[in-house]
Every structure is written in structure tokens, then in C-alpha cells.
Design a protein around this motif. Structure first.
Motif, PDB file in Angstrom:
ATOM      1  N   THR A  47       0.957  -1.253  -0.180  1.00 61.08           N
ATOM      2  CA  THR A  47       0.064  -0.041   0.044  1.00 61.08           C
ATOM      3  C   THR A  47       0.898   1.236   0.029  1.00 61.08           C
ATOM      4  OG1 THR A  47      -1.943  -0.999   0.929  1.00 61.08           O
ATOM      5  CG2 THR A  47      -1.705   1.228   1.420  1.00 61.08           C
ATOM      6  N   ASP A  48       0.736   2.072  -0.960  1.00 61.07           N
ATOM      7  CA  ASP A  48       1.074   3.367  -0.740  1.00 61.07           C
ATOM      8  C   ASP A  48      -0.024   4.410  -1.724  1.00 61.07           C
ATOM      9  OD1 ASP A  48       2.564   5.774  -0.887  1.00 61.07           O
ATOM     10  OD2 ASP A  48       4.430   5.012  -1.591  1.00 61.07           O
ATOM     11  N   LEU A  49      -0.647   5.105  -0.849  1.00 66.05           N
ATOM     12  CA  LEU A  49      -1.712   5.891  -1.276  1.00 66.05           C
ATOM     13  C   LEU A  49      -1.980   7.263  -0.700  1.00 66.05           C
ATOM     14  CD1 LEU A  49      -4.516   4.922  -2.793  1.00 66.05           C
ATOM     15  CD2 LEU A  49      -5.602   4.707  -0.400  1.00 66.05           C
ATOM     16  N   THR A  50      -2.338   8.092  -1.821  1.00 64.04           N
ATOM     17  CA  THR A  50      -2.471   9.437  -1.315  1.00 64.04           C
ATOM     18  C   THR A  50      -3.838  10.245  -1.867  1.00 64.04           C
ATOM     19  OG1 THR A  50      -1.440  10.239  -3.301  1.00 64.04           O
ATOM     20  CG2 THR A  50       0.250  10.048  -1.410  1.00 64.04           C
ATOM     21  N   PHE A  51      -4.494  10.682  -1.123  1.00 63.19           N
ATOM     22  CA  PHE A  51      -5.696  11.666  -1.590  1.00 63.19           C
ATOM     23  C   PHE A  51      -5.694  12.920  -0.696  1.00 63.19           C
ATOM     24  CE2 PHE A  51      -6.275   8.305   1.766  1.00 63.19           C
ATOM     25  CZ  PHE A  51      -7.093   8.792   2.583  1.00 63.19           C
ATOM     26  N   SER A  52      -6.784  13.773  -1.152  1.00 64.42           N
ATOM     27  CA  SER A  52      -7.098  14.951  -0.381  1.00 64.42           C
ATOM     28  C   SER A  52      -8.483  14.857   0.334  1.00 64.42           C
ATOM     29  CB  SER A  52      -7.153  16.044  -1.346  1.00 64.42           C
ATOM     30  OG  SER A  52      -7.755  17.049  -0.618  1.00 64.42           O
ATOM     31  N   ILE A  53      -8.523  15.333   1.710  1.00 68.55           N
ATOM     32  CA  ILE A  53      -9.612  15.377   2.326  1.00 68.55           C
ATOM     33  C   ILE A  53     -10.141  16.392   2.689  1.00 68.55           C
ATOM     34  CG2 ILE A  53      -9.640  12.947   3.297  1.00 68.55           C
ATOM     35  CD1 ILE A  53      -8.504  14.313   6.044  1.00 68.55           C
ATOM     36  N   GLN A  54      -9.390  17.707   1.856  1.00 70.00           N
ATOM     37  CA  GLN A  54      -9.714  19.308   2.082  1.00 70.00           C
ATOM     38  C   GLN A  54     -11.042  19.748   1.940  1.00 70.00           C
ATOM     39  OE1 GLN A  54      -7.247  21.726  -0.363  1.00 70.00           O
ATOM     40  NE2 GLN A  54      -7.203  23.323   1.216  1.00 70.00           N
ATOM     41  N   GLY A  55     -11.571  20.465   2.886  1.00 71.12           N
ATOM     42  CA  GLY A  55     -12.937  21.003   2.722  1.00 71.12           C
ATOM     43  C   GLY A  55     -14.342  19.703   3.226  1.00 71.12           C
ATOM     44  N   LEU A  56     -13.661  18.914   3.563  1.00 67.98           N
ATOM     45  CA  LEU A  56     -15.062  17.675   3.756  1.00 67.98           C
ATOM     46  C   LEU A  56     -14.818  17.425   5.360  1.00 67.98           C
ATOM     47  CD1 LEU A  56     -14.007  15.635   0.902  1.00 67.98           C
ATOM     48  CD2 LEU A  56     -16.081  16.313   1.333  1.00 67.98           C
ATOM     49  N   PRO A  57     -16.171  17.441   5.895  1.00 64.56           N
ATOM     50  CA  PRO A  57     -16.185  17.419   7.343  1.00 64.56           C
ATOM     51  C   PRO A  57     -15.776  15.966   7.779  1.00 64.56           C
ATOM     52  CG  PRO A  57     -18.399  16.867   6.394  1.00 64.56           C
ATOM     53  CD  PRO A  57     -17.589  17.406   5.262  1.00 64.56           C
ATOM     54  N   ALA A  58     -15.403  15.999   8.963  1.00 62.97           N
ATOM     55  CA  ALA A  58     -15.240  14.728   9.811  1.00 62.97           C
ATOM     56  C   ALA A  58     -16.441  14.302  10.874  1.00 62.97           C
ATOM     57  CB  ALA A  58     -13.788  14.636  10.596  1.00 62.97           C
ATOM     58  N   ILE A  59     -16.842  13.206  10.724  1.00 64.55           N
ATOM     59  CA  ILE A  59     -17.971  12.651  11.440  1.00 64.55           C
ATOM     60  C   ILE A  59     -17.472  11.822  12.671  1.00 64.55           C
ATOM     61  CG2 ILE A  59     -20.278  11.746  11.303  1.00 64.55           C
ATOM     62  CD1 ILE A  59     -19.883  14.130   9.701  1.00 64.55           C
ATOM     63  N   LYS A  60     -18.028  11.879  13.803  1.00 59.63           N
ATOM     64  CA  LYS A  60     -17.763  11.166  15.209  1.00 59.63           C
ATOM     65  C   LYS A  60     -18.912   9.944  15.028  1.00 59.63           C
ATOM     66  CE  LYS A  60     -17.848  14.303  18.246  1.00 59.63           C
ATOM     67  NZ  LYS A  60     -17.904  14.815  19.461  1.00 59.63           N
ATOM     68  N   CYS A  61     -18.217   8.679  15.235  1.00 65.80           N
ATOM     69  CA  CYS A  61     -19.282   7.677  15.421  1.00 65.80           C
ATOM     70  C   CYS A  61     -19.085   6.879  16.471  1.00 65.80           C
ATOM     71  CB  CYS A  61     -19.070   6.625  14.346  1.00 65.80           C
ATOM     72  SG  CYS A  61     -19.476   7.350  12.554  1.00 65.80           S
ATOM     73  N   ALA A  62     -19.860   7.466  17.649  1.00 66.60           N
ATOM     74  CA  ALA A  62     -19.788   6.811  19.200  1.00 66.60           C
ATOM     75  C   ALA A  62     -21.044   6.488  19.638  1.00 66.60           C
ATOM     76  CB  ALA A  62     -19.289   8.092  20.148  1.00 66.60           C
ATOM     77  N   GLY A  63     -21.653   5.417  19.074  1.00 66.55           N
ATOM     78  CA  GLY A  63     -22.764   4.719  19.525  1.00 66.55           C
ATOM     79  C   GLY A  63     -24.246   5.361  18.982  1.00 66.55           C
ATOM     80  N   LYS A  64     -24.025   6.135  18.175  1.00 69.85           N
ATOM     81  CA  LYS A  64     -25.345   6.679  17.454  1.00 69.85           C
ATOM     82  C   LYS A  64     -26.079   5.926  16.445  1.00 69.85           C
ATOM     83  CE  LYS A  64     -25.981  10.274  20.195  1.00 69.85           C
ATOM     84  NZ  LYS A  64     -27.194  10.479  21.112  1.00 69.85           N
ATOM     85  N   ALA A  65     -25.157   5.423  15.689  1.00 74.01           N
ATOM     86  CA  ALA A  65     -25.706   4.907  14.221  1.00 74.01           C
ATOM     87  C   ALA A  65     -25.176   3.460  14.277  1.00 74.01           C
ATOM     88  CB  ALA A  65     -25.018   5.418  13.231  1.00 74.01           C
ATOM     89  N   ASN A  66     -24.293   2.911  14.646  1.00 71.17           N
ATOM     90  CA  ASN A  66     -23.794   1.631  14.693  1.00 71.17           C
ATOM     91  C   ASN A  66     -23.315   1.242  15.909  1.00 71.17           C
ATOM     92  OD1 ASN A  66     -21.685   1.639  11.553  1.00 71.17           O
ATOM     93  ND2 ASN A  66     -23.974   1.451  11.901  1.00 71.17           N
ATOM     94  N   ILE A  67     -23.872  -0.217  16.530  1.00 74.08           N
ATOM     95  CA  ILE A  67     -23.553  -0.814  17.685  1.00 74.08           C
ATOM     96  C   ILE A  67     -23.078  -2.105  17.078  1.00 74.08           C
ATOM     97  CG2 ILE A  67     -24.143  -1.931  19.705  1.00 74.08           C
ATOM     98  CD1 ILE A  67     -24.325   1.206  19.976  1.00 74.08           C
TER      99      ILE A  67
END
Length: 371
Positions: free
Chosen positions: A192-212
Motif C-alpha cells: 500500500t502507498d496511497l495519497t488523497f485529499s480530504i480538504q474541505g470535507l467534514p469529519a464525523i464522529k461515530c460513538a454509538g449513535k448509528a452503529n453498535i
């Protein structure tokens, strides 16, 4: 007498995950034969002032329908179930399938119809317009996949499903901040050697609200920014087939070459539509008590020291513009016992061999999340 852990889990799902309120209509979608959690959920939904509605699923009957289906039939099923979903305020899926390969021999063209004309329609309504949560439920089949006794798997299940999600949620905040301030991500590891941009996109926390069980922070790559090679080191079951040694080559966001133990089936899935060869999600897994894969995405994508990189549809809450009937979370574990690996944000090493290396993210390492 009901196992008190079942009642505790039902209360977590109703009060924490879905936050059921008075008058809410709650669809309980049951897959499998064990119904004790569904019965506990009915009680808890009533106590919260809601109205429980139960739908029973049977994969063998679904297979029988899909074998001879056509566009008109799939559209009919989608209209029927979409109308019901539009009535719902909350949704909980209890998935305890006896045979994860039940749909393995459904022809690819029929699975494509199901994905495009049914799943995408109903799934999008559920994800975007209900307070939803999805979980697996322990049974002997799942214990077999995990390589444990049924009793040991049940103990494992309740431990990982009822971690301290409030503690986890707070510890995720610095990772959210870093992801939202990052422009370029680089991932390195065996094959694996992978590059990509995440600029301008939100980050979402997943702490027991949608998956268990839960425990991930996700974003999405800028759609055309992904370049390089990614080799996954965990197996994945998708559309009833087990895929191993999946390897993708990316050019300007698109998967231009894909191989696996089932290369032909893999490429048929990726050819479902134009968006299936682009990535809709990038996520870091952090559940402190999930260590090894068991061919179950809801567990495997939360493995501490892992990431998943998802061909197909982006979520509306983190939308990079990719549209697809496919959303396939495939996992790579970067802990030293799985070959190691590194993740860089804008050139800074933030995780090595599955452990966060920078002080603000170290509270997310397993020994710190356990307390």
C-alpha cells in the motif's frame, strides 16, 4: 428470564442511539431467528412514548425472490418499503443472519437490480431521514466466524457494544479537528502507498449513535484525488461472496485495476455503476475491544488500529459528490501483528502500527479508551 444485558442494550439503543421521543414511530427490522432483543426494544420504545413496528426478514425467501426478479418487481418492492420508511422517525436493524452466504449464488445481474433499484432507494431514505442504528446480534453462526464458542462470543459482543461511548465521543474531538484541517492524507503499508485529499470535507464522529458496536471517525476523499495502490489485509463478504487479498490501483480517484481471489465477481460489483469505482468514505477504526476480523463489517470496520476505504456511495453528511448503489466498507488493519503501516496528515505521522503517535490523539489508543 431475560438476560439483563439484553435490557441494558435495548435501553442504550432507544435512549442513546435513536433518542426515541414521545410519538416517534420506530421500525424494528429483525434479521434472524433470535427475537429477545426485539421484544426488549418494544418494551423500551413504549416506555419512551414511541410506537414500535416490527418487520421480519428471511434471507432464504429473499434469495428465492431475487433469482427470478426483474426491474418492475424491484421497483414494486422499493415503492412498498419506501412508503413505510417515510412514515418512520427511527429505525433499528437487528442482524443475526444464520448464513452470510445465502445470496452467494444469486446472479450478478439480479444483485445489481437489487442494489440499484431497491437498496439504494430505501437505504437513502433511512440514512438521511430517520434516527437510525444498525447492529449485529450474537448467534452460533457469528461465533463460528469469530472462532469462539457461542457463550464466549456473547460475552465479547456485550463488552464491545457497551463501551463508554461518552468517553469515546470526547476523545474523538481532536481527531475531528485534525481531519478537518488536513489537506493531504498518505497511507503506507505492505502493498500500500496511497495519497488523497480530504480538504474541505467534514469529519464525523461515530460513538454509538448509528452503529453498535461503534468506534470510528470518518470523512471522504476529494473524489478525483485518490492515487496509488491499496492492498487490504482482511477478507470481506459482500453480496454473499467472500473476497480475500483485495488490491486496488487508483488513478485520479478511479479504481483502474482490481484483483482478488474472486477477481471477476469483484469487477462486476465495481461495474455496477460509474460511482462504484470511486471512493465514498475514509474512516479510522478505534474500538478498544475489537482486535481481529470476523467477516462482519459492523465489527471489522471498528477494529482498533484499522482504517477502511469504501468504494461507492458517499454519505449525505460527508458528501464528496459520489453516487452509487454500492457502499462497501473494506478494512485494512495496520497494527504490528498485521504487518504494520503508517498514516500521515499533511506530511506529519499521526498513526504508526495502529497506534496514534501525536499527544492530542493518544487518548484514542486502546489502553486510554478503556480507562
Amino acid at each position: 428470564m431475560r438476560d439483563p444485558r439484553v435490557t441494558d442494550l435495548a435501553r442504550l439503543l432507544v435512549n442513546h442511539s435513536m433518542e426515541v421521543k414521545s410519538g416517534d414511530k420506530v421500525l424494528i427490522d429483525l434479521f434472524g431467528e433470535r427475537d429477545e432483543l426485539a421484544r426488549a426494544l418494544i418494551t423500551e420504545v413504549y416506555q419512551a412514548g414511541g410506537y414500535p413496528l416490527v418487520h421480519l426478514n428471511n434471507d432464504a425467501l429473499l434469495r428465492a425472490q431475487l433469482l427470478s426478479t426483474n426491474e418492475e418487481h424491484m421497483d414494486l418492492m422499493a415503492r412498498h418499503d419506501l412508503a413505510r420508511m417515510k412514515e418512520m422517525d427511527c429505525y433499528v436493524a437487528i442482524r443475526g443472519r444464520q448464513n452470510i452466504n445465502e445470496l452467494a449464488d444469486v446472479p450478478s445481474d439480479k444483485m445489481k437490480l437489487y442494489a440499484e433499484r431497491y437498496n439504494r432507494v430505501v437505504h437513502d431514505e433511512r440514512v438521511n431521514n430517520t434516527r437510525w442504528v444498525v447492529l449485529r446480534y450474537p448467534n452460533p453462526s457469528m461465533a463460528q466466524l469469530a472462532g469462539t464458542s457461542t457463550e464466549a462470543f456473547e460475552d465479547f459482543f456485550y463488552n464491545v457494544c457497551t463501551v463508554d461511548y461518552k468517553r469515546m465521543d470526547k476523545a474523538m474531538d481532536p481527531l475531528v479537528k485534525r481531519m478537518e484541517e488536513t489537506e493531504e492524507v498518505r497511507i503506507k503499508g505492505p502493498g500500500t502507498d496511497l495519497t488523497f485529499s480530504i480538504q474541505g470535507l467534514p469529519a464525523i464522529k461515530c460513538a454509538g449513535k448509528a452503529n453498535i458496536p461503534d468506534g470510528e471517525v470518518f470523512t471522504a476523499p476529494v473524489r478525483e484525488s485518490v492515487n496509488g495502490v491499496l492492498t487490504y489485509n482482511t477478507a470481506s463478504v459482500y453480496q454473499g461472496t467472500k473476497f480475500e487479498n483485495i488490491r486496488f490501483e487508483f488513478r485520479d480517484g478511479k479504481i483502474v485495476k482490481a484483483t482478488a481471489n474472486e477477481t471477476e465477481k469483484l469487477n462486476k460489483i465495481l461495474d455496477t455503476d460509474e460511482g462504484a469505482r470511486y471512493i465514498g468514505e475514509f474512516s479510522l477504526g478505534i474500538n478498544p475491544d475489537i482486535h481481529h476480523p470476523m467477516l462482519d463489517t459492523l465489527f471489522d470496520e471498528k477494529i482498533n488500529g484499522s482504517f477502511h476505504f469504501t468504494p461507492g456511495r458517499a454519505y449525505e453528511e460527508c458528501d464528496n459528490g459520489n453516487r452509487s448503489a454500492i457502499h462497501w466498507d473494506i478494512v485494512n488493519i495496520q497494527r504490528a501483528d498485521y504487518g504494520g503501516g503508517e498514516i500521515y496528515f499533511d506530511g506529519e505521522l499521526i498513526r504508526k502500527d495502529g497506534l496514534f503517535t501525536v499527544p492530542d490523539l493518544q487518548p484514542l489508543n486502546p489502553e486510554n479508551l478503556r480507562g
